[in-house]
Design a protein around this motif. Structure first.
Motif, PDB file in Angstrom:
ATOM      1  N   LYS A   1     -15.454 -11.534   5.777  1.00 37.28           N
ATOM      2  CA  LYS A   1     -14.890 -10.342   4.763  1.00 37.28           C
ATOM      3  C   LYS A   1     -14.827 -10.534   3.502  1.00 37.28           C
ATOM      4  O   LYS A   1     -14.090 -11.289   2.897  1.00 37.28           O
ATOM      5  N   PRO A   2     -16.245 -10.194   2.704  1.00 34.31           N
ATOM      6  CA  PRO A   2     -16.375 -10.686   1.292  1.00 34.31           C
ATOM      7  C   PRO A   2     -15.393 -10.481   0.400  1.00 34.31           C
ATOM      8  O   PRO A   2     -14.869 -11.333  -0.370  1.00 34.31           O
ATOM      9  N   GLU A   3     -14.772  -9.542   0.437  1.00 35.04           N
ATOM     10  CA  GLU A   3     -13.759  -8.890  -0.643  1.00 35.04           C
ATOM     11  C   GLU A   3     -12.628 -10.009  -0.533  1.00 35.04           C
ATOM     12  O   GLU A   3     -11.922  -9.877  -1.429  1.00 35.04           O
ATOM     13  N   GLN A   4     -12.273 -10.335   0.732  1.00 32.15           N
ATOM     14  CA  GLN A   4     -11.014 -11.498   0.826  1.00 32.15           C
ATOM     15  C   GLN A   4     -11.369 -12.726   1.144  1.00 32.15           C
ATOM     16  O   GLN A   4     -10.566 -13.609   1.247  1.00 32.15           O
ATOM     17  N   TYR A   5     -12.767 -12.746   0.912  1.00 33.02           N
ATOM     18  CA  TYR A   5     -13.104 -14.512   1.237  1.00 33.02           C
ATOM     19  C   TYR A   5     -12.496 -14.801   2.837  1.00 33.02           C
ATOM     20  O   TYR A   5     -12.320 -16.074   2.774  1.00 33.02           O
ATOM     21  N   LEU A   6     -12.517 -13.936   3.541  1.00 27.92           N
ATOM     22  CA  LEU A   6     -11.912 -14.171   4.866  1.00 27.92           C
ATOM     23  C   LEU A   6     -12.947 -14.496   6.002  1.00 27.92           C
ATOM     24  O   LEU A   6     -13.795 -13.581   6.246  1.00 27.92           O
TER      25      LEU A   6
ATOM     26  N   TYR B   1     -33.609  -1.483  -4.318  1.00 26.36           N
ATOM     27  CA  TYR B   1     -33.386  -2.651  -3.047  1.00 26.36           C
ATOM     28  C   TYR B   1     -33.282  -2.395  -1.707  1.00 26.36           C
ATOM     29  O   TYR B   1     -33.637  -2.963  -0.822  1.00 26.36           O
ATOM     30  N   TRP B   2     -32.821  -0.739  -1.706  1.00 24.62           N
ATOM     31  CA  TRP B   2     -32.856  -0.485  -0.267  1.00 24.62           C
ATOM     32  C   TRP B   2     -34.104  -0.302   0.551  1.00 24.62           C
ATOM     33  O   TRP B   2     -34.252  -0.970   1.764  1.00 24.62           O
ATOM     34  N   LYS B   3     -35.275  -0.269  -0.216  1.00 23.67           N
ATOM     35  CA  LYS B   3     -36.542  -0.186   0.464  1.00 23.67           C
ATOM     36  C   LYS B   3     -37.150  -1.463   0.952  1.00 23.67           C
ATOM     37  O   LYS B   3     -38.046  -1.443   1.787  1.00 23.67           O
TER      38      LYS B   3
ATOM     39  N   GLN C   1     -23.756   5.629   4.258  1.00 22.49           N
ATOM     40  CA  GLN C   1     -22.669   4.604   4.100  1.00 22.49           C
ATOM     41  C   GLN C   1     -22.912   3.463   3.422  1.00 22.49           C
ATOM     42  O   GLN C   1     -21.958   2.854   2.845  1.00 22.49           O
ATOM     43  N   ALA C   2     -24.148   3.107   3.447  1.00 29.31           N
ATOM     44  CA  ALA C   2     -24.583   1.737   2.852  1.00 29.31           C
ATOM     45  C   ALA C   2     -24.543   2.118   1.412  1.00 29.31           C
ATOM     46  O   ALA C   2     -24.173   1.150   0.676  1.00 29.31           O
ATOM     47  N   ARG C   3     -25.001   3.155   1.059  1.00 28.40           N
ATOM     48  CA  ARG C   3     -25.067   3.527  -0.550  1.00 28.40           C
ATOM     49  C   ARG C   3     -23.817   3.557  -1.237  1.00 28.40           C
ATOM     50  O   ARG C   3     -23.280   2.942  -2.141  1.00 28.40           O
ATOM     51  N   GLU C   4     -22.584   4.065  -0.348  1.00 29.53           N
ATOM     52  CA  GLU C   4     -21.288   4.525  -0.844  1.00 29.53           C
ATOM     53  C   GLU C   4     -20.492   3.234  -0.688  1.00 29.53           C
ATOM     54  O   GLU C   4     -19.457   3.095  -1.789  1.00 29.53           O
ATOM     55  N   SER C   5     -20.539   2.357   0.196  1.00 35.15           N
ATOM     56  CA  SER C   5     -19.679   1.296   0.323  1.00 35.15           C
ATOM     57  C   SER C   5     -20.059  -0.096   0.656  1.00 35.15           C
ATOM     58  O   SER C   5     -19.624  -1.235   0.307  1.00 35.15           O
ATOM     59  N   MET C   6     -21.171  -0.080   1.559  1.00 34.06           N
ATOM     60  CA  MET C   6     -21.371  -1.222   2.531  1.00 34.06           C
ATOM     61  C   MET C   6     -22.092  -2.330   1.407  1.00 34.06           C
ATOM     62  O   MET C   6     -21.543  -3.464   1.495  1.00 34.06           O
TER      63      MET C   6
ATOM     64  N   ASN D   1     -23.579  -8.344   9.463  1.00 28.88           N
ATOM     65  CA  ASN D   1     -22.684  -8.111   8.385  1.00 28.88           C
ATOM     66  C   ASN D   1     -22.595  -6.495   8.041  1.00 28.88           C
ATOM     67  O   ASN D   1     -21.739  -6.218   7.621  1.00 28.88           O
ATOM     68  N   CYS D   2     -23.592  -5.855   8.157  1.00 26.80           N
ATOM     69  CA  CYS D   2     -23.823  -4.350   8.132  1.00 26.80           C
ATOM     70  C   CYS D   2     -23.362  -3.502   9.476  1.00 26.80           C
ATOM     71  O   CYS D   2     -22.378  -2.657   9.161  1.00 26.80           O
ATOM     72  N   HIS D   3     -23.751  -4.139  10.370  1.00 28.35           N
ATOM     73  CA  HIS D   3     -23.797  -3.290  11.783  1.00 28.35           C
ATOM     74  C   HIS D   3     -22.638  -3.782  12.480  1.00 28.35           C
ATOM     75  O   HIS D   3     -21.949  -3.122  13.430  1.00 28.35           O
ATOM     76  N   GLY D   4     -21.827  -4.612  12.106  1.00 29.91           N
ATOM     77  CA  GLY D   4     -20.743  -5.109  12.960  1.00 29.91           C
ATOM     78  C   GLY D   4     -20.956  -6.092  13.939  1.00 29.91           C
ATOM     79  O   GLY D   4     -22.142  -6.184  14.383  1.00 29.91           O
ATOM     80  N   PRO D   5     -19.961  -6.915  14.356  1.00 32.07           N
ATOM     81  CA  PRO D   5     -20.311  -7.727  15.546  1.00 32.07           C
ATOM     82  C   PRO D   5     -20.925  -7.238  16.957  1.00 32.07           C
ATOM     83  O   PRO D   5     -20.436  -6.136  17.256  1.00 32.07           O
TER      84      PRO D   5
END
Length: 524
Positions: A426-431, A514-516, A491-496, A461-465
């Protein structure tokens, strides 16, 4: 008699690591060594002689002062250039080079920091980093550090173990209203005085009531009223007759201005809680005859305050952007960084600080090779992307794009780097999640093999385990399986993407660009 001042703040418009906007300012300037134009509040400031971007090399153009102060604040753990992208500002290595440039011109220089050195608290990495930071500040001849919430959250016992008051290069912890263990003798010093350039300098610091409330209760740390503490300090300083009196203010900017107004005995108030990238015309304010100044955040800048006691305008101030065009790396600081990374590895911080927790979905990570058995088109896009080589890029010997910024130092055991360069964190918490990436040399059964399985920034990392997705496919629940891992562009644009491509690490990140390169719509 109070001193008048000439304030000269200039920034450069390089990409930094904050989302704060920067104004380019007025690029015009008059001729002369300190060409000025009217800035905020009618106080004289100086434009860069070359306009923006660019900054005056004050070590070449300013007269030698009686004393100069290297002023910093709120490093927030950024001992290296802020973030991991090109054109980033900051780092103690460049700051040390700025100090060398000043000293090479025979300037008597000493450093002061308003505090806020740390970023995290309840982890071993934060303590190792603070120890490394203090080592750097000692090497740069800092004399004192204010105590902010960031330091105090590390704990009184730890801070006491780090407060060296005996050695020749000691850096004093300073706070007039913070006491450890109800024992002033074990606490930060309420004030210090020292001589520099034949002048007596007095420094104190306080933690404001607002920041105290935000900090909350910290065991074995007591904070008293800041104003009462300052009244006591200033009375004690009267017989010292200092030439320059400085307050390191751990307070909101508005509170620091109130301190300046209520206690005009201070020549300088260096405030915390300012802008990450101060506007060139608003990095300071004159309150009465006291200068309230900012030094930026995250170590991107260093304020240089020069004192000319016999001049009509006695102070000159410049906020210097620590860029890679004006400043070289300092070998001793590169060695310090290498030692820091080695300590993270030796002390197995990945294990001690990132105790694996289960993913909120209840599923576990399976690795990109498992995904590739069905999603061959997506795999062909991913394997040619930088995401696929993210873990490898932490090792300079692999010579991936930008490897020069690693300075020959591997980052493969640093949780603050791994979080965005491997899968299952979890990048935001280095977890680290329980089934997420783990360095092979640290892993024990049944976690052996997670490095090979999950190195790089993979699908999950994007699609979940993916374990639950696979189970649903095997059960014939195709729609549910798709819904389990579906990610929309919205979803990718706004937060992921922003969990890693944030202003700190990717200041030039543009989603549409970068999305392309990574988009892989539809199914095989």
């Amino acid at each position: 008699m109070k001193r008048t001042a000439l304030i000269l703040p200039v920034l450069i418009a390089l990409a930094g690591c904050s989302s704060d906007s920067q104004e380019t300012g007025d690029s015009s300037s008059d001729s002369g060594q300190h060409a000025t134009h009217q800035g905020a509040e009618g106080i004289a400031d100086s434009a860069s002689p070359n306009g923006f971007p660019g900054q005056e090399k004050i070590w070449q153009t300013w007269d030698q002062p009686a004393v100069a102060f290297l002023l910093t604040a709120e490093m927030h753990g950024f001992i290296e250039p802020c973030g991991c992208s090109e054109e980033q500002l900051g780092g103690v290595s460049r700051r040390a080079n700025l100090l060398k440039k000043l000293e090479d011109k025979k300037w008597p220089v000493c450093g002061l920091d308003a505090g806020g050195l740390a970023r995290r608290s309840a982890v071993q990495q934060a303590k190792i980093k603070l120890e490394s930071t203090l080592r750097a500040l000692r090497d740069m001849k800092y004399r004192g550090i204010g105590m902010g919430p960031e330091e105090l959250r590390l704990g009184a016992d730890f801070l006491l173990s780090q407060h060296d008051t005996e050695s020749e290069d000691a850096v004093s912890f300073i706070s007039a209203n913070v006491v450890f263990f109800e024992t002033p003798e074990l606490s930060p010093k309420p004030w210090i005085t020292f001589e520099q350039g034949g002048l007596k300098i007095a420094v104190t610091s306080v933690l404001s009531s607002k920041l105290q409330r935000e900090m909350g209760r910290v065991s074995d740390v007591e904070v008293s009223d800041a104003r009462e503490a300052l009244k006591k300090v200033l009375k004690e300083l009267e017989p010292e007759s200092p030439d320059v009196t400085i307050l390191l203010s751990q307070a909101k900017v508005a509170e620091s201005k109130e301190f300046a107004k209520e206690f005009p005995q201070f020549d300088i108030v260096l405030t915390a809680e300012g802008s990450s990238d101060p506007d060139p015309k608003n990095a300071f304010e004159k309150v009465g005859d006291t200068l309230v100044i900012e030094a930026g955040r995250k170590g991107k800048y260093a304020g240089v305050l020069a004192y000319y006691p016999d001049a009509e305008e006695r102070f000159q101030y410049r906020l210097v952007a620590l860029n890679d065009s004006d400043f070289d790396d300092t070998p001793s600081m590169i060695q310090l960084m290498e030692d820091y990374q080695q300590r993270l590895r030796d002390q197995e911080v990945v294990l001690t600080d990132t105790i694996g927790v289960g993913h909120p979905s209840g599923a576990h990570f399976v690795g990109v090779e498992q995904c590739a058995t069905c999603h061959k088109k997506a795999m062909s896009v991913w394997k040619d992307s930088k995401h696929a080589h993210a873990f490898e890029s932490l090792f300079p010997e692999n010579k991936h794009h930008g490897y020069e910024r690693l300075k020959g130092i591997s980052r493969g055991f640093d949780p603050e780097c791994l979080a965005c360069h491997v899968t299952g964190w979890k990048p935001e918490q280095y977890l680290r999640y329980r089934s997420g990436f783990l360095n092979e040399e640290l892993a024990k059964e049944p976690e052996k093999g997670l490095q090979t399985l999950l190195a790089g920034n993979q699908c999950e990392n994007c699609h979940g385990p993916g374990s639950r997705h696979i189970e649903l496919i095997e059960e014939g629940e195709v729609k549910a399986a798709i819904d389990e891992v579906k990610v929309t562009e919205k979803q990718a644009r706004e937060s992921m993407c922003a969990t890693c491509h944030d202003p700190d690490n990717s200041p030039n990140f543009k989603f549409d660009k970068y999305w392309k390169d990574i988009a892989h719509p539809g199914r095989d």
